[in-house]
Design a protein around this motif. Structure first.
Motif, PDB file in Angstrom:
ATOM      1  N   TYR A 116      40.518  46.562  44.933  1.00  0.00           N
ATOM      2  CA  TYR A 116      40.209  45.969  43.732  1.00  0.00           C
ATOM      3  C   TYR A 116      38.672  46.194  43.473  1.00  0.00           C
TER       4      TYR A 116
ATOM      5  N   HIS B 266      38.260  34.693  37.886  1.00  0.00           N
ATOM      6  CA  HIS B 266      38.676  34.941  39.269  1.00  0.00           C
ATOM      7  C   HIS B 266      38.343  36.195  39.298  1.00  0.00           C
ATOM      8  N   ALA B 267      38.699  37.461  38.536  1.00  0.00           N
ATOM      9  CA  ALA B 267      38.175  38.694  38.555  1.00  0.00           C
ATOM     10  C   ALA B 267      36.622  38.888  38.571  1.00  0.00           C
TER      11      ALA B 267
ATOM     12  N   ARG C 243      46.539  40.202  42.810  1.00  0.00           N
ATOM     13  CA  ARG C 243      46.972  40.832  41.226  1.00  0.00           C
ATOM     14  C   ARG C 243      46.663  39.537  40.470  1.00  0.00           C
ATOM     15  N   ALA C 244      47.102  38.494  40.647  1.00  0.00           N
ATOM     16  CA  ALA C 244      47.254  37.321  39.670  1.00  0.00           C
ATOM     17  C   ALA C 244      45.720  36.807  39.437  1.00  0.00           C
ATOM     18  N   TRP C 245      44.918  36.922  40.650  1.00  0.00           N
ATOM     19  CA  TRP C 245      43.389  36.684  40.215  1.00  0.00           C
ATOM     20  C   TRP C 245      42.707  37.603  39.435  1.00  0.00           C
ATOM     21  N   ALA C 246      43.215  39.141  39.631  1.00  0.00           N
ATOM     22  CA  ALA C 246      42.700  40.098  38.642  1.00  0.00           C
ATOM     23  C   ALA C 246      42.898  39.833  37.114  1.00  0.00           C
ATOM     24  N   LYS C 247      43.901  39.036  36.950  1.00  0.00           N
ATOM     25  CA  LYS C 247      44.525  38.950  35.514  1.00  0.00           C
ATOM     26  C   LYS C 247      43.734  37.869  34.809  1.00  0.00           C
ATOM     27  N   SER C 248      42.849  37.080  35.806  1.00  0.00           N
ATOM     28  CA  SER C 248      42.162  36.029  35.160  1.00  0.00           C
ATOM     29  C   SER C 248      40.561  36.249  35.190  1.00  0.00           C
ATOM     30  N   PRO C 249      40.195  36.081  33.824  1.00  0.00           N
ATOM     31  CA  PRO C 249      38.581  36.546  33.796  1.00  0.00           C
ATOM     32  C   PRO C 249      37.795  36.109  34.749  1.00  0.00           C
TER      33      PRO C 249
ATOM     34  N   HIS D 170      36.533  48.923  40.949  1.00  0.00           N
ATOM     35  CA  HIS D 170      35.477  48.395  40.013  1.00  0.00           C
ATOM     36  C   HIS D 170      34.328  49.227  40.284  1.00  0.00           C
TER      37      HIS D 170
ATOM     38  N   GLU E 162      49.955  39.999  45.868  1.00  0.00           N
ATOM     39  CA  GLU E 162      50.118  39.134  44.635  1.00  0.00           C
ATOM     40  C   GLU E 162      49.444  38.215  44.248  1.00  0.00           C
TER      41      GLU E 162
END
Length: 155
Positions: free
Chosen positions: A46, A121-122, A113-119, A50, A110
């Motif tokens: 990830y 956490h990302a 991926r969930a953290w990546a969808k949360s501003p 970026h 997983e």
């Protein structure tokens, strides 16, 4: 599939394919270790996507992540502990830290991926200054999985 059958299937899959956890919950300490490795490798993938440098496992940070995961699992709660990150700064001689926590994702991939969808956490996963990572994964008495991902820097 019933929860009992899912659990039995999880044990079989985890034993047959150590590095591919496809169950509803990892079955053993070896599976928890695999889960942690998935979090680290997925986080680094990830970060690379970026334009960020890889983070490296660091023992002191990892110890804190494991303590946090065990603390959450022992209490069956998903929460940050007030003041712990300040203690981590001092204990590990860091200048910056951040933490992501998760509950009951079947694989480390997983969870990332969930953290990546949360501003928020990302943002933690993309922080350019972070150089170290620690990951803790623990199972509660009811079988739920708790994860702590801790980042640190000395810059």
């Amino acid at each position: 599939m019933t929860p009992r059958r899912a659990s039995a299937a999880a044990r079989v899959v985890a034993c047959a394919v150590l590095f591919t956890v496809v169950s509803t919950a990892p079955a053993s300490a070896a599976s928890l270790s695999s889960y942690e490795k998935q979090v680290v490798s997925s986080t680094n993938a990830y970060r690379a996507d970026h334009g960020k440098v890889r983070v490296k496992m660091q023992k002191c940070v990892d110890r804190w992540a494991n303590d946090q995961a065990r603390w959450m699992a022992a209490r069956s709660t998903l929460e940050h502990r007030d003041g712990q990150l300040r203690k981590l700064l001092r204990s590990c001689k860091l200048t910056g830290v951040s933490e992501n926590i998760a509950w009951n994702f079947s694989t480390g991939r997983e969870a990332v991926r969930a953290w990546a969808k949360s501003p928020g956490h990302a943002k933690n996963m993309q922080a350019a200054k972070m150089r170290y990572i620690g990951v803790g994964v623990a199972r509660a008495s009811n079988g739920d999985i708790y994860v702590s991902q801790v980042f640190g820097t000395r810059k």
